[in-house]
Structure formats: C-alpha cells, structure tokens
Design a protein around this motif. Structure first.
Motif, PDB file in Angstrom:
ATOM      1  N   THR A 159      36.350  22.325   0.222  1.00  0.00           N
ATOM      2  CA  THR A 159      35.920  22.778   1.543  1.00  0.00           C
ATOM      3  C   THR A 159      35.681  21.658   2.551  1.00  0.00           C
ATOM      4  O   THR A 159      35.583  21.940   3.746  1.00  0.00           O
ATOM      5  N   PRO A 171      41.403  19.530   1.764  1.00  0.00           N
ATOM      6  CA  PRO A 171      42.080  20.309   2.795  1.00  0.00           C
ATOM      7  C   PRO A 171      42.221  19.507   4.080  1.00  0.00           C
ATOM      8  O   PRO A 171      41.407  18.639   4.376  1.00  0.00           O
ATOM      9  N   TYR A 214      45.314  25.007   8.532  1.00  0.00           N
ATOM     10  CA  TYR A 214      44.608  26.252   8.842  1.00  0.00           C
ATOM     11  C   TYR A 214      44.548  26.598  10.315  1.00  0.00           C
ATOM     12  O   TYR A 214      44.091  27.701  10.651  1.00  0.00           O
ATOM     13  N   PRO A 242      49.090  27.849   9.761  1.00  0.00           N
ATOM     14  CA  PRO A 242      49.216  28.962   8.807  1.00  0.00           C
ATOM     15  C   PRO A 242      50.607  29.597   8.773  1.00  0.00           C
ATOM     16  O   PRO A 242      51.040  30.083   7.731  1.00  0.00           O
ATOM     17  N   LEU A 302      35.038  23.743   5.699  1.00  0.00           N
ATOM     18  CA  LEU A 302      35.468  25.129   5.616  1.00  0.00           C
ATOM     19  C   LEU A 302      34.370  26.022   5.057  1.00  0.00           C
ATOM     20  O   LEU A 302      34.514  27.243   5.032  1.00  0.00           O
ATOM     21  N   GLY A 306      42.888  29.807  13.339  1.00  0.00           N
ATOM     22  CA  GLY A 306      42.060  28.736  12.834  1.00  0.00           C
ATOM     23  C   GLY A 306      40.930  28.457  13.805  1.00  0.00           C
ATOM     24  O   GLY A 306      40.843  27.390  14.408  1.00  0.00           O
ATOM     25  N   ARG A 321      39.193  29.704   7.833  1.00  0.00           N
ATOM     26  CA  ARG A 321      40.489  29.940   7.202  1.00  0.00           C
ATOM     27  C   ARG A 321      40.969  31.372   7.389  1.00  0.00           C
ATOM     28  O   ARG A 321      42.149  31.656   7.286  1.00  0.00           O
TER      29      ARG A 321
END
Length: 491
Positions: free
Chosen positions: A5, A177, A182, A187, A212, A395, A409
């Motif tokens: 995250t 990440p 995102y 995406p 996240l 996002g 996300r």
C-alpha cells in the motif's frame, strides 16, 4: 510499513533499489522468478511466449525470465531491439548459452502470451520513431499481454502514456505500487495489477510519499445510547434556480451516510420541501440567515455564480466550523483573490473537492496540465490553499500539506454521470460530522462512493445507467459493511 500500500516517488524507489543492492539482494533474479512463476500458474507447458526485452533493467528481468521459461519447457522467442546495459548483457549470455536465438522483428505465428519488458519505471521521455512503432505493433498483437513492472510507454509517476503505451491484461509490478498504475490513463493500460515486493525487507524502505491504505471506520461505530444529535448536523448551501436538485442530492447523501440532521439552504426561495426525502429540512438562503456554529457546512452544489452566491461563499468562509467547497464554490474562489485570502485565514478545517477543470481554474492553468501530473496538482492545491484537497477523476487523489498523499484504487465509469459530485460532497461532510478527521472523512467517503459504483456495475452487468439517487442505498450498505469490519485492514 506495508509494501502493498505504500507509494514511493521515483527518487524513493531508486533509493530502495540501491539499498537492496548494497544489502546483496538479487532483485533481478527474484523478479525473473516472479514472472516465470506467474506464467507457470496461468499457461501450460509448451505454450508459445514472445518476450520483448528492452535495453534497461526491465529488459534484464524479461530475459532472465525467458531463460527460466525455456528450461521449464515453454516455446520462448526473444525480441531484443537494441543492445542493453550490463544486466541485459548478463541475461543475454545466459539465454544464448541455452541455445536461445534473438528475433529482430515480430513472429508470423501469433504467441499465446506477450511478456512486455521493453521499458519500466525508468522511462522519462516520449517514445519516438522505431520504439514508438514497436510498442504500437506489440500492442496490436491479438494475444494476452503481461507487462513487467509497468506497461511500456506508461509514465510510472503520472499514469500518462509517453507518446504511446501498451495495453496490458496484467501488470506484475515489483517492490511497491506506483501511482501511474492507478491514476489517469493507468488503469486502462495496466489491466489487473499484482504487486510483488520481492521479499525486500521493510527496514530498507525510505519514507513513503503516498499511500493506498484506507482509514479505519471504527470511529463510526454507534453506541446504543445515542440520538440524532450524536451524529452531527449539516447545512448545505446551493441550489440556485434550475439547479436545486444538486443541493437536494447532497442532502440526501448526507442522510444516507449517517448524519443526524441535515438542513438544505437553497438559493431558490421557492423550494420548501423535498417530496422524495421529507427528512431534509429546507430553509431558503437569505442574507440574514444565521447558521449555528456547530453545523458542518457544504457550499457549492448547484450554487451558481450570482452575486447572491458570491455573498454566500464569503459568509461560509467566515463560519467557525468545518467547511467543504465544491462546484461553483470553487469556481467563485478561483477568480477572487479576496476570497482566497479569506480562505487562508480560516482556522477550521476546509475541504476542496475539484474535478480536473475546477482544479485548473484554481491553479490558473489548463486541464491538460492537471491531468499530466495529478499527484503534483493535488499536492500543490493543498499547499497553496492550506486545505484538504480531493482531486476527482480516475484514481482519485487526496492531499493535506505535510502528509503523504492518498490514492484510491477503486472506481468505475458508472460514476461518470451528473450528480455524483453532489453525492460525494454530502457523504464526506456526513462522515466529518460523525467524528472522522477531515482527510479521513474525504478518503473513506470517496472510497465508499467508488466501491458503490463498482457494485452497481457488477449487479447491472455493466456501468451504464447509474443515477446519483440509485447509488445511495449501495453506499449505505457499503458503509455499514465497513463499520462492521472496523479494525480489519481494508485496502
């Protein structure tokens, strides 16, 4: 510290890679193992795989994975368009020692899987000429595509294609990440995202730039011994003639998200009742209307740009309690320096919830500039105005100056219809009224809103046809689910 995250900026990611190298961790070999293991789980032996390897470390990951897959019994072809760095040369020597050949063009026989290892997080300028044509050609292959770390051509920090970018079915990203997975166009290019931290110890991680992770809903648990005053009071100012629905939607959302009492103050003085939601208390806005200090304020839904709206904004900025500004409240703020100074002088929390065009007006730039680097935009808005800022869009991003930014996300194109911003504004302040801090209230409300949009698409078989009113019971259900699971990490 949670590698699933926590978001690092490019400098932080490089710092982590150097720390891992100094610690003797074989990250490239672990990445190759991760890629090969994913392929073995999803494709039977003898499947035909095309590996596109670039000149940097991303290409080294791809080539070492090609070696593992070849030894396992897959039919592997390698496309290596240019000589690479030392890591690529080492992997190439291993590939050639196995008898592997290199291709200079695309095969005639369509592979079952493309491993995209051309460019990863290090790409910093637009693709041109042969590289651009190659990525476009790979993108056109009628097969599934696994992107290694990032789809080639996609900016890891912004989620914007650099000239062009591959559309992957799955992106297997390493260490942590990246925001580009995102937000913005990310995406649509990344497909399913899988994060593999490569067993890198968390002790090596530098401070994270963003997260996240979601806030805990535990503060929203209710005592049996409670009453409507226990859950906050809201006042919503907006609803100019022909736009009253926006203010009513914000009020309905506040009730659906648990606010104890909700007042709506429409600028249209002819509106006295919401027949679909009589629980809302309507008191038309007047210059001498007094709003109690303990009310949480929302200003903007359907507000308009009239002199009366301008005066209402000035009054709202003088309110001693928390305030959320949305829609025309932001547009009025963007063009009036005196109002901006009034905002900067506020002591109570203020939340701004712009979409990209409104953000562009606030920063005196164009919408394309906002979308080109959404993370930078939300951080600058928070710094400049001293507020919690929620930047809407694919996002959604949140920022409070001096803290790591936050990124959602979840989301669905089902939410791309009129009224959803009004719903979100009412939802945020409802959670604020129930005791969540401003940043947490905005974050949790936005995620519940996005999740409800996803649930609608699942139930309806697609994203088309959602209205703002239809979303409210889905949001209530999702909020109750979060509260019932309070204390269990959700991300």
């Amino acid at each position: 510290m949670n590698p699933q995250t926590e978001l690092l900026d490019l400098a932080g990611l490089r710092q982590l890679e150097l720390a891992a190298e100094a610690d003797g961790l074989p990250l490239m070999q672990r990445a190759a193992d991760s890629i090969a293991n994913w392929v073995r789980r999803h494709y039977p032996l003898a499947s035909r795989i095309l590996v596109a390897a670039g000149p940097g470390n991303n290409g080294g990951d791809a080539l070492f994975a090609a070696c593992r897959l070849h030894r396992a019994g897959y039919v592997v072809e390698v496309l290596l368009p240019a000589a690479g760095n030392a890591a690529v040369q080492s992997a190439l020597a291993e590939w050639q020692a196995l008898g592997g050949q290199l291709r200079s063009d695309l095969p005639r026989e369509i592979p079952e899987l493309l491993l995209d290892g051309l460019f990863g997080v290090g790409l910093s300028r637009p693709l041109q000429d042969e590289w651009l044509q190659l990525v476009q050609a790979l993108d056109a292959l009628p097969c599934r595509k696994l992107a290694i770390d990032m789809p080639s051509g996609l900016d890891a920090g912004t989620g914007q294609p650099l000239g062009t970018a591959l559309h992957a079915d799955v992106t297997l990203s390493f260490l942590c990440p990246k925001p580009g997975l995102y937000t913005a166009a990310g995406p649509d290019h990344c497909g399913e995202v899988i994060i593999d931290d490569l067993a890198c110890p968390t002790t090596l991680w530098p401070p994270h730039a963003g997260t996240l992770a979601l806030p805990d809903a535990a503060p929203l648990r209710r005592k049996r011994d409670s009453h409507k005053g226990s859950h906050g009071v809201l006042s919503i100012i907006g609803g100019a003639p022909a736009m009253t629905g926006a203010a009513l939607l914000a009020g309905r959302a506040a009730l659906a998200m648990g606010a104890g009492k909700v007042f709506v103050h429409p600028l249209d003085t002819g509106l006295m009742l919401d027949p679909l939601c009589p629980e809302l208390m309507l008191r038309p806005w007047q210059a001498n209307l007094q709003i109690p200090d303990n009310h949480q304020l929302v200003l903007g839904p359907g507000l308009g740009l009239s002199d009366l709206a301008h005066a209402a904004l000035s009054r709202a900025l003088a309110h001693p309690g928390p305030l959320l500004l949305d829609a025309d409240g932001l547009n009025l703020l963007a063009v009036d320096h005196a109002l901006q100074q009034q905002l900067l002088g506020r002591r109570a929390a203020t939340i701004l919830t712009p979409h990209p065009s409104e953000a562009a007006r606030l920063l005196d730039c164009d919408t394309a500039s906002i979308q080109a680097d959404r993370v930078a935009a939300v951080r600058e808005l928070s710094r400049r105005f001293g507020c919690v800022v929620l930047l809407k869009g694919c996002g959604t991003l949140l920022a409070q100056y001096g803290q790591p930014y936050r990124l959602l996300r979840r989301g669905s194109p089902s939410l791309a219809v009129a009224g959803q911003g009004d719903i979100l504004a009412g939802a945020i302040v409802a959670l604020l009224a129930q005791g969540l801090p401003p940043l947490d209230a905005a974050h949790l409300a936005a995620d519940i809103h996005a999740s409800a949009g996803e649930h609608y698409a699942e139930q309806a078989g697609g994203p088309i046809g959602l209205t703002a009113t239809t979303l409210l019971p889905l949001m209530t259900r999702e909020l109750n689910r979060r509260v019932s699971l309070a204390g269990v990490p959700l991300f």
